[in-house]
Design an enzyme around this catalytic site. Sequence first.
Site, PDB file in Angstrom:
ATOM      1  N   ASP A 199     -15.412  -3.977   0.641  1.00 41.76           N
ATOM      2  CA  ASP A 199     -15.111  -3.899   2.073  1.00 41.76           C
ATOM      3  C   ASP A 199     -16.420  -4.049   2.828  1.00 41.76           C
ATOM      4  O   ASP A 199     -17.394  -3.344   2.537  1.00 41.76           O
ATOM      5  CB  ASP A 199     -14.474  -2.555   2.422  1.00 41.76           C
ATOM      6  N   ASP A 212       0.865  -1.173   0.000  1.00 42.32           N
ATOM      7  CA  ASP A 212       0.000   0.000   0.000  1.00 42.32           C
ATOM      8  C   ASP A 212       0.906   1.228   0.000  1.00 42.32           C
ATOM      9  O   ASP A 212       1.798   1.341   0.853  1.00 42.32           O
ATOM     10  CB  ASP A 212      -0.892   0.025   1.240  1.00 42.32           C
TER      11      ASP A 212
END
Length: 244
Positions: A132, A10
């Site tokens: 998510d 990330d």
Amino acid sequence: MSFTVYPALDIRNARVVRLLQGDYARETQYGDDVLPRAQAFADAGAQWMHLVDLDAAKAGGYTLAGTLGEIARATGLRVQTGGGVRSREDVARILDAGAARVVIGSLAVRNSEMVVGWLQEFGADRLTIALDTRQDADGIWQLPVHGWTEAADATLDQLAVRYARAGLQHLLCTDIARDGMLSGPNMALYGHLRALTPQLQVQVSGGARNLADVAAAKAAGCAGIVLGKALLEGHLNLDEALAC
């Protein structure tokens, strides 16, 4: 179905970072050695990696095209990447920059009709839908939006079925409660998704901490697992995970 381990990076402000449960205020930095880390993934035997543009995820406008291209050329890795994808042009630009597969997250929740069209235009193997999710008090898997402060109109089950019927191949699902916590993936969630949409290739994301978690994902019939914090902090050896 083959099983793929996706070592993950990330990126925020050109640095490798991890967020706890997606919270930008709870960030841990791991340095700016993005390409050497990607090369180490390839040297360990990885075929794929997962690359996330956290700056774009917050503000829109994918910023890692140069980094993505450099990784793809230098390492030979197939890169699954996303963050801030808002338009068809974003998808095309990221693919042109060298991505093997583009990840679409919040837009896939907000405008599924548009994204279904992209499946047909770009090909189902070039897109991954990332959902998510958080379980509510009634046991329903909701899809939080607007900074995870509100629930979307559709539930996880409804959207997964909708995309499966539209020809989606790759679904990456993250239990928000497990993300970055090293508490183990929620295998009950992935078992539920596998039963609900057996035609989808489901990727496990969030909470992986050891080889047992990798083995559990594989045994459950999932298509792959994303490994982030566990690799960065040395809880898991990539060579062993790839051989699992």
